[in-house]
Motif scaffolding. Sequence first.
Motif, PDB file in Angstrom:
ATOM      1  N   PRO A   1      -3.864  67.080  50.932  1.00  0.00           N
ATOM      2  CA  PRO A   1      -2.406  67.259  50.865  1.00  0.00           C
ATOM      3  C   PRO A   1      -1.850  66.387  49.742  1.00  0.00           C
ATOM      4  O   PRO A   1      -2.201  65.205  49.637  1.00  0.00           O
ATOM      5  N   ALA A   2      -0.991  66.955  48.919  1.00  0.00           N
ATOM      6  CA  ALA A   2      -0.404  66.191  47.806  1.00  0.00           C
ATOM      7  C   ALA A   2       0.531  65.097  48.315  1.00  0.00           C
ATOM      8  O   ALA A   2       0.979  64.254  47.538  1.00  0.00           O
ATOM      9  N   THR A   3       0.801  65.103  49.599  1.00  0.00           N
ATOM     10  CA  THR A   3       1.675  64.084  50.204  1.00  0.00           C
ATOM     11  C   THR A   3       0.991  62.716  50.293  1.00  0.00           C
ATOM     12  O   THR A   3       1.644  61.722  50.586  1.00  0.00           O
ATOM     13  N   LEU A   4      -0.324  62.659  50.049  1.00  0.00           N
ATOM     14  CA  LEU A   4      -1.036  61.371  50.122  1.00  0.00           C
ATOM     15  C   LEU A   4      -0.456  60.389  49.103  1.00  0.00           C
ATOM     16  O   LEU A   4       0.012  60.801  48.036  1.00  0.00           O
ATOM     17  N   PRO A   5      -0.548  59.087  49.397  1.00  0.00           N
ATOM     18  CA  PRO A   5      -0.130  58.102  48.393  1.00  0.00           C
ATOM     19  C   PRO A   5      -0.960  58.284  47.109  1.00  0.00           C
ATOM     20  O   PRO A   5      -2.118  58.710  47.166  1.00  0.00           O
ATOM     21  N   GLU A   6      -0.363  57.936  45.979  1.00  0.00           N
ATOM     22  CA  GLU A   6      -0.974  58.245  44.681  1.00  0.00           C
ATOM     23  C   GLU A   6      -2.394  57.691  44.547  1.00  0.00           C
ATOM     24  O   GLU A   6      -3.306  58.400  44.092  1.00  0.00           O
ATOM     25  N   ALA A   7      -2.620  56.449  44.953  1.00  0.00           N
ATOM     26  CA  ALA A   7      -3.947  55.842  44.786  1.00  0.00           C
ATOM     27  C   ALA A   7      -4.990  56.573  45.632  1.00  0.00           C
ATOM     28  O   ALA A   7      -6.133  56.778  45.220  1.00  0.00           O
TER      29      ALA A   7
ATOM     30  N   ALA B   1      -8.262  58.599  44.348  1.00  0.00           N
ATOM     31  CA  ALA B   1      -9.622  58.244  44.784  1.00  0.00           C
ATOM     32  C   ALA B   1     -10.336  59.475  45.344  1.00  0.00           C
ATOM     33  O   ALA B   1     -11.516  59.719  45.050  1.00  0.00           O
ATOM     34  N   ARG B   2      -9.626  60.265  46.145  1.00  0.00           N
ATOM     35  CA  ARG B   2     -10.278  61.433  46.766  1.00  0.00           C
ATOM     36  C   ARG B   2     -10.547  62.522  45.728  1.00  0.00           C
ATOM     37  O   ARG B   2     -11.579  63.201  45.788  1.00  0.00           O
ATOM     38  N   LEU B   3      -9.653  62.682  44.775  1.00  0.00           N
ATOM     39  CA  LEU B   3      -9.897  63.683  43.723  1.00  0.00           C
ATOM     40  C   LEU B   3     -11.053  63.245  42.824  1.00  0.00           C
ATOM     41  O   LEU B   3     -11.884  64.062  42.423  1.00  0.00           O
ATOM     42  N   ALA B   4     -11.105  61.953  42.539  1.00  0.00           N
ATOM     43  CA  ALA B   4     -12.162  61.447  41.656  1.00  0.00           C
ATOM     44  C   ALA B   4     -13.532  61.707  42.280  1.00  0.00           C
ATOM     45  O   ALA B   4     -14.510  61.967  41.572  1.00  0.00           O
TER      46      ALA B   4
ATOM     47  N   LYS C   1       3.352  63.759  40.828  1.00  0.00           N
ATOM     48  CA  LYS C   1       2.345  62.736  41.159  1.00  0.00           C
ATOM     49  C   LYS C   1       0.936  63.288  40.945  1.00  0.00           C
ATOM     50  O   LYS C   1       0.082  62.643  40.328  1.00  0.00           O
ATOM     51  N   LEU C   2       0.707  64.510  41.425  1.00  0.00           N
ATOM     52  CA  LEU C   2      -0.611  65.137  41.262  1.00  0.00           C
ATOM     53  C   LEU C   2      -0.945  65.295  39.777  1.00  0.00           C
ATOM     54  O   LEU C   2      -2.061  65.014  39.334  1.00  0.00           O
ATOM     55  N   ARG C   3       0.024  65.723  39.024  1.00  0.00           N
ATOM     56  CA  ARG C   3      -0.191  65.934  37.591  1.00  0.00           C
ATOM     57  C   ARG C   3      -0.576  64.631  36.892  1.00  0.00           C
ATOM     58  O   ARG C   3      -1.496  64.586  36.083  1.00  0.00           O
TER      59      ARG C   3
ATOM     60  N   LEU D   1      -4.176  63.747  37.857  1.00  0.00           N
ATOM     61  CA  LEU D   1      -5.164  64.590  37.157  1.00  0.00           C
ATOM     62  C   LEU D   1      -5.284  64.178  35.689  1.00  0.00           C
ATOM     63  O   LEU D   1      -6.377  64.168  35.118  1.00  0.00           O
ATOM     64  N   ALA D   2      -4.156  63.813  35.081  1.00  0.00           N
ATOM     65  CA  ALA D   2      -4.198  63.384  33.681  1.00  0.00           C
ATOM     66  C   ALA D   2      -5.020  62.092  33.568  1.00  0.00           C
ATOM     67  O   ALA D   2      -5.866  61.951  32.680  1.00  0.00           O
ATOM     68  N   GLU D   3      -4.780  61.172  34.503  1.00  0.00           N
ATOM     69  CA  GLU D   3      -5.531  59.904  34.463  1.00  0.00           C
ATOM     70  C   GLU D   3      -7.024  60.132  34.668  1.00  0.00           C
ATOM     71  O   GLU D   3      -7.856  59.445  34.087  1.00  0.00           O
ATOM     72  N   LEU D   4      -7.366  61.104  35.485  1.00  0.00           N
ATOM     73  CA  LEU D   4      -8.788  61.391  35.761  1.00  0.00           C
ATOM     74  C   LEU D   4      -9.389  62.311  34.696  1.00  0.00           C
ATOM     75  O   LEU D   4     -10.560  62.679  34.793  1.00  0.00           O
ATOM     76  N   ASN D   5      -8.580  62.690  33.744  1.00  0.00           N
ATOM     77  CA  ASN D   5      -9.038  63.595  32.677  1.00  0.00           C
ATOM     78  C   ASN D   5      -9.486  64.951  33.231  1.00  0.00           C
ATOM     79  O   ASN D   5     -10.456  65.541  32.746  1.00  0.00           O
ATOM     80  N   ARG D   6      -8.761  65.420  34.270  1.00  0.00           N
ATOM     81  CA  ARG D   6      -9.130  66.705  34.884  1.00  0.00           C
ATOM     82  C   ARG D   6      -7.972  67.709  34.858  1.00  0.00           C
ATOM     83  O   ARG D   6      -8.030  68.739  35.534  1.00  0.00           O
ATOM     84  N   LEU D   7      -6.985  67.391  34.069  1.00  0.00           N
ATOM     85  CA  LEU D   7      -5.816  68.269  34.016  1.00  0.00           C
ATOM     86  C   LEU D   7      -6.194  69.662  33.506  1.00  0.00           C
ATOM     87  O   LEU D   7      -5.732  70.680  34.027  1.00  0.00           O
ATOM     88  N   ASP D   8      -7.070  69.693  32.523  1.00  0.00           N
ATOM     89  CA  ASP D   8      -7.414  70.988  31.913  1.00  0.00           C
ATOM     90  C   ASP D   8      -8.191  71.904  32.858  1.00  0.00           C
ATOM     91  O   ASP D   8      -8.241  73.113  32.642  1.00  0.00           O
ATOM     92  N   ALA D   9      -8.799  71.332  33.883  1.00  0.00           N
ATOM     93  CA  ALA D   9      -9.598  72.145  34.807  1.00  0.00           C
ATOM     94  C   ALA D   9      -8.782  72.580  36.021  1.00  0.00           C
ATOM     95  O   ALA D   9      -9.324  73.126  36.974  1.00  0.00           O
TER      96      ALA D   9
END
Length: 234
Positions: A151-157, A161-164, A180-182, A185-193
């Motif tokens: 759920p995107a409602t999770l706190p940002e950190a 962590a879970r997306l990473a 927040k999700l965007r 994803l940008a920080e994890l370098n996964r925005l393009d996927a």
Amino acid sequence: MSVGRLYGLGLGPGDPELLTLKALRLLRAAPVVAYPAPVDGDSFARRIVAQWLDRGQREIAIRFPMRPGPPPADIYRVAAARLAAVLDRGEDIAYLCQGDPLFYGSFAGILDWLAGDYPVTIVPGVASPMACAAAASVPLVQRDESLVVLPATLPEAELAARLAASEAAAVVKLGRHFAKLRRVLAELNRLDAAVYVEHASLTNQRVAPLAAVDPASVPYFATALVRRRRPEEA
Ligand SMILES: C[S@@+](CC[C@H](N)C(=O)[O-])C[C@H]1O[C@@H](n2cnc3c(N)ncnc32)[C@H](O)[C@@H]1O
């Protein structure tokens, strides 16, 4: 007199043609139809099957405040008591559930209160990750990959962590959490996927690269699919 049966009917993501034959048959047979609805306004679940509510069935709207945070503590107890009064009279109830009843659905909260005392039948429905993957024509998972639903409602950190740690993810409940999700994803370098799907299966369905979506335009009924590309797909 025997008590009535509670049916939890999954209705799919929104297109009435994605209803199962079983859900439709049970819906048409039930004398009482219940559904979640916002405090003011229409029920999305009811709208999906409105064309089949033509038999004078009694309707019970269970009003949920659609605001951030957990629902009021006693909301499911009060709703269950209303339904129990009907079941005690021997009448069956079809409880309408957008998507699948047990995938982030209000039906689970009702079930907690009624399952021990009344017979229950649950009909699964097409859940949003499946509908969104179909809308976007992208695989959710393949071969030995695993899928997480977040759920995107999770706190940002926590979201980061879970997306990473995920190979493939479906992120639900976007709305005002999209920015927040965007960022994550940008920080994890996964925005393009990442693929964005809004109102999957409905006439106003929208599919877009997530990077191209304006956060101000994102509704609640939107999901992101994020899959790590395998080396052979790069
Ligand atoms: C409370 S959950 C309910 C999920 C539902 N029970 C299901 O099986 O899909 C609501 C979230 O599911 C996702 N969702 C449901 N229907 C959708 C649709 N038609 N298109 C895109 N996302 C959808 C959105 O992320 C939304 O915020």
